[in-house]
Design an enzyme around this catalytic site. Structure first.
Site, short mmCIF file in Angstrom:
data_model
loop_
_atom_site.label_atom_id
_atom_site.label_comp_id
_atom_site.label_asym_id
_atom_site.label_seq_id
_atom_site.Cartn_x
_atom_site.Cartn_y
_atom_site.Cartn_z
N PRO A 26 0.81 -1.22 0.00
CA PRO A 26 0.00 0.00 0.00
C PRO A 26 0.84 1.27 0.00
O PRO A 26 1.93 1.30 0.56
CB PRO A 26 -0.80 -0.10 1.30
CG PRO A 26 -0.02 -1.01 2.19
CD PRO A 26 0.73 -1.94 1.29
N ASP A 27 0.33 2.29 -0.67
CA ASP A 27 0.97 3.60 -0.67
C ASP A 27 0.34 4.38 0.47
O ASP A 27 -0.84 4.71 0.42
CB ASP A 27 0.71 4.30 -2.00
CG ASP A 27 1.15 5.75 -2.00
OD1 ASP A 27 1.82 6.17 -1.02
OD2 ASP A 27 0.85 6.46 -2.95
N PHE A 28 1.13 4.68 1.52
CA PHE A 28 0.46 5.29 2.66
C PHE A 28 0.15 6.77 2.47
O PHE A 28 -0.39 7.41 3.35
CB PHE A 28 1.17 5.01 3.99
CG PHE A 28 2.60 5.43 4.07
CD1 PHE A 28 2.92 6.74 4.29
CD2 PHE A 28 3.62 4.49 3.98
CE1 PHE A 28 4.23 7.13 4.40
CE2 PHE A 28 4.94 4.88 4.08
CZ PHE A 28 5.25 6.19 4.29
N ARG A 29 0.42 7.30 1.28
CA ARG A 29 -0.03 8.66 1.00
C ARG A 29 -1.34 8.68 0.22
O ARG A 29 -1.97 9.70 0.11
CB ARG A 29 1.05 9.41 0.20
CG ARG A 29 2.21 9.79 1.07
CD ARG A 29 3.04 10.88 0.42
NE ARG A 29 4.17 11.19 1.27
CZ ARG A 29 5.29 10.54 1.26
NH1 ARG A 29 5.45 9.53 0.45
NH2 ARG A 29 6.27 10.87 2.06
N GLN A 52 12.07 5.52 -4.44
CA GLN A 52 11.64 6.08 -3.16
C GLN A 52 11.04 4.98 -2.27
O GLN A 52 10.62 5.25 -1.16
CB GLN A 52 10.59 7.17 -3.40
CG GLN A 52 11.13 8.34 -4.21
CD GLN A 52 10.07 9.39 -4.46
OE1 GLN A 52 9.29 9.34 -5.40
NE2 GLN A 52 10.05 10.38 -3.59
N ASN A 53 10.99 3.76 -2.80
CA ASN A 53 10.41 2.64 -2.05
C ASN A 53 11.45 1.97 -1.17
O ASN A 53 12.65 2.01 -1.46
CB ASN A 53 9.79 1.63 -3.01
CG ASN A 53 8.67 2.26 -3.82
OD1 ASN A 53 7.98 3.16 -3.33
ND2 ASN A 53 8.51 1.83 -5.06
N ASP A 79 11.06 -1.34 -0.01
CA ASP A 79 10.70 -2.76 0.08
C ASP A 79 11.73 -3.72 -0.49
O ASP A 79 11.58 -4.94 -0.37
CB ASP A 79 9.35 -2.99 -0.61
CG ASP A 79 9.30 -2.32 -1.99
OD1 ASP A 79 10.22 -2.52 -2.79
OD2 ASP A 79 8.33 -1.57 -2.25
N HIS A 119 15.13 6.37 0.22
CA HIS A 119 14.54 6.31 1.57
C HIS A 119 14.98 5.08 2.36
O HIS A 119 14.36 4.73 3.35
CB HIS A 119 13.02 6.39 1.48
CG HIS A 119 12.52 7.71 0.94
ND1 HIS A 119 11.26 7.90 0.46
CD2 HIS A 119 13.16 8.90 0.81
CE1 HIS A 119 11.12 9.16 0.05
NE2 HIS A 119 12.26 9.78 0.25
#
Ligand code: ZN
Length: 243
Positions: free
Chosen positions: A32-35, A102-103, A105, A120
């Site tokens: 999920p994209d938390f934004r 920017q991920n 994971d 990040h």
């Protein structure tokens, strides 16, 4: 798919493409994209994700940080999608020089990509803040409470939290790759979140391809704008190239 055909034309000409990816690259892997509005926002925590995932919160409410982190950030079943796989193949074929993401994971490396600048950081790496000892993802994610090193030090994810600066060497590497790229593929990012837009200004190459579901402030500067899902369009483009 028309967009895949067009993308393949750009890739065929390229020798030093760079891929710049945001959260939208991982959503097709079930992360999920938390934004996004359907992301982590409406959930059972007393604070918004930006507060919990901050430097200050990590040190003041460490246990609550880890409760959220294990619950929401850990996606043990997430696997690389068509975009991750296509990028690894393009690098192996000598067409792509780097992935800037920017991920956090680690899915690009899981797919086989070698040169990956993780702006990040990564949930795959964790360090004792006292002695610097390395700990893997399982150590942090499968434990209970606050993860601690044998030396007693607190173990912290190698993830850039809100309120923390980006790693200097990673930023330098990403800028160098973008500055010497001939093709820039920007995907899965609205380009409104720091520091995405700033990085793109270093690009001096031929063409920009933008793959994003929604319009971005950067669309007018792109040579090709694609609205299709990034995993689908990337794997389709690779297939066309190999025909
Ligand atoms: Zn230690």
């Amino acid at each position: 798919m028309e967009s895949a055909k067009l993308l393949s034309e750009y890739l065929k000409k390229s020798r030093r493409a760079v891929f710049f990816g945001g959260a939208g690259v991982s959503t097709e892997s079930g992360i999920p994209d938390f934004r996004s509005t359907d992301g982590l926002y409406n959930m059972k925590y007393d604070y918004p994700p930006e507060t919990i995932l901050s430097h200050e919160f990590f040190f003041s409410e460490t246990e609550e940080f880890y409760r959220f982190y294990r619950d929401k950030i850990y996606c043990p079943f997430a696997a690389p999608n068509g975009a991750h796989k296509a990028l690894a193949a393009l690098e192996a074929d000598g067409k792509l020089s780097a992935v800037v993401t920017q991920n956090i994971d680690g899915l690009h490396q899981a797919a086989g990509s070698k040169t990956v600048y993780e702006l990040h950081g990564s949930i795959k790496r964790n360090y004792c803040i006292r002695c610097g000892k390395f700990f893997d993802e399982e150590f942090v994610m499968k434990g209970d409470g606050i993860p601690r090193c044998e030396c007693g030090g607190l173990v912290k994810p190698d993830v850039v939290l809100y309120g923390e600066g980006l790693d200097g060497a990673t930023v330098e590497g990403a800028i160098e790759a973008i500055a010497s790229a001939d093709l820039l593929i920007v995907a899965g990012t609205s380009l409104t979140v720091y520091p995405a837009a700033g990085f793109l200004s270093y690009f001096r190459g031929e063409s920009i391809v933008l793959i994003n579901r929604d319009p971005t402030p950067f669309d007018s500067r792109a040579d090709l704008v694609v609205r299709d899902p990034v995993g689908k369009v990337m794997s389709e483009a690779l297939k066309i190239m190999n025909e």
